[in-house]
Design a protein around this motif. Structure first.
Motif: not given
Length: 280
Positions: A26-31, A49-56
């Motif tokens: 699963d992708p890393a997701v912070q709330t 929002v997705l930071n494409a560099d960190t995949r966060q």
């Protein structure tokens, strides 16, 4: 010939690998709590929002980010790709003639180029494109593009993105936009580049904002989108916002303006993006 015990052992190892290592993590997701940004415009909704560099991923109301909504005018992005790729639209300079029917959005009541039709979100223009494409070709192209779960029939060919059962989540919006930004969609480079150029909304020192709003009006409940991405200093951030009027009443100017305003404020104040004065 292999020994039966060796075959059984190999099969056991393969089975363990399938159980433990084959699934995509699963992708890393912070709330985060961005409620105050929405409240300033009388809105309720969710933001991803997705930071494409960190995949966060960063999410406000994660459960709602996973909920499907009608794509409304965000479908104009894949519709532009399909129109250009199939030849239903020649190029971004092709002119759509006004049919003389006065509609509630004055900017639609005129002849306009394909490029302008996207910028002013001209529904009648894109309905012309849809009828040219036809249900059969949509049914071929939509699974290839993997833009949510669109359902189209000959009877709904010019409306399936604004009414009916078609749905897309904010995660699916971002997945699609990533593949467009990276040039990985199954259409020509020309088609992707022309579409990306049409999506440019503003530029500033070292950054460019691309995006598309959407607005579905159904049974008195308005639902709005703003999706896109920011390229800044060689890095990309993808975003998807979905909102409704917090009071459940029909949309006002705060709803119309708030979709983009809320997004830009979050990107600026929480992520340090869109820094400096932009220009159209």
């Amino acid at each position: 010939m292999r020994h039966p015990r060796l075959l059984r052992f190999t099969g056991l190892l393969l089975g363990l690998a399938l159980l433990t290592g084959s699934a995509t993590p699963d992708p890393a997701v912070q709330t985060r709590d961005f409620q105050s940004y929405f409240a300033a415009y009388g809105l309720r909704g969710s933001f991803l929002v997705l930071n494409a560099d960190t995949r966060q991923y960063t999410a406000y109301d994660l459960d709602r980010c996973r909920q499907g909504f009608l794509p409304a005018s965000t479908f104009k992005i894949p519709n532009s790709l399909i129109g250009l790729e199939t030849g239903a639209v020649r190029d971004t300079a092709e002119v759509f003639r006004w049919d003389g029917v006065k509609r509630s959005f004055p900017q639609w009541n005129q002849d306009m180029s394909f490029g302008r039709a996207l910028r002013v979100s001209c529904l009648p223009c894109y309905q012309q494109i849809a009828r040219r494409v036809g249900a059969e070709r949509y049914q071929q192209w939509l699974p290839k593009l993997r833009f949510g779960r669109m359902q189209v029939t000959p009877a709904t060919v010019d409306s399936f993105w604004v009414v009916g059962p078609s749905r897309i989540t904010q995660f699916e919006q971002i997945d699609f936009l990533q593949r467009l930004q990276q040039g990985k969609l199954p259409v020509s480079k020309r088609t992707q580049e022309l579409t990306k150029d049409l999506l440019v909304l503003s530029r500033g020192p070292g950054w460019v904002l691309r995006g598309k709003t959407g607005w579905a009006m159904r049974q008195g409940q308005d639902n709005g989108w703003f999706v896109g991405w920011v390229e800044q200093k060689g890095k990309a951030h993808f975003f998807a916002l979905n909102v409704e009027p917090a009071d459940g009443k029909p949309a006002t100017s705060a709803f119309i303006q708030g979709r983009r305003a809320v997004t830009e404020r979050i990107l600026q104040q929480e992520f340090g993006l869109l820094a400096g004065p932009g220009k159209p």
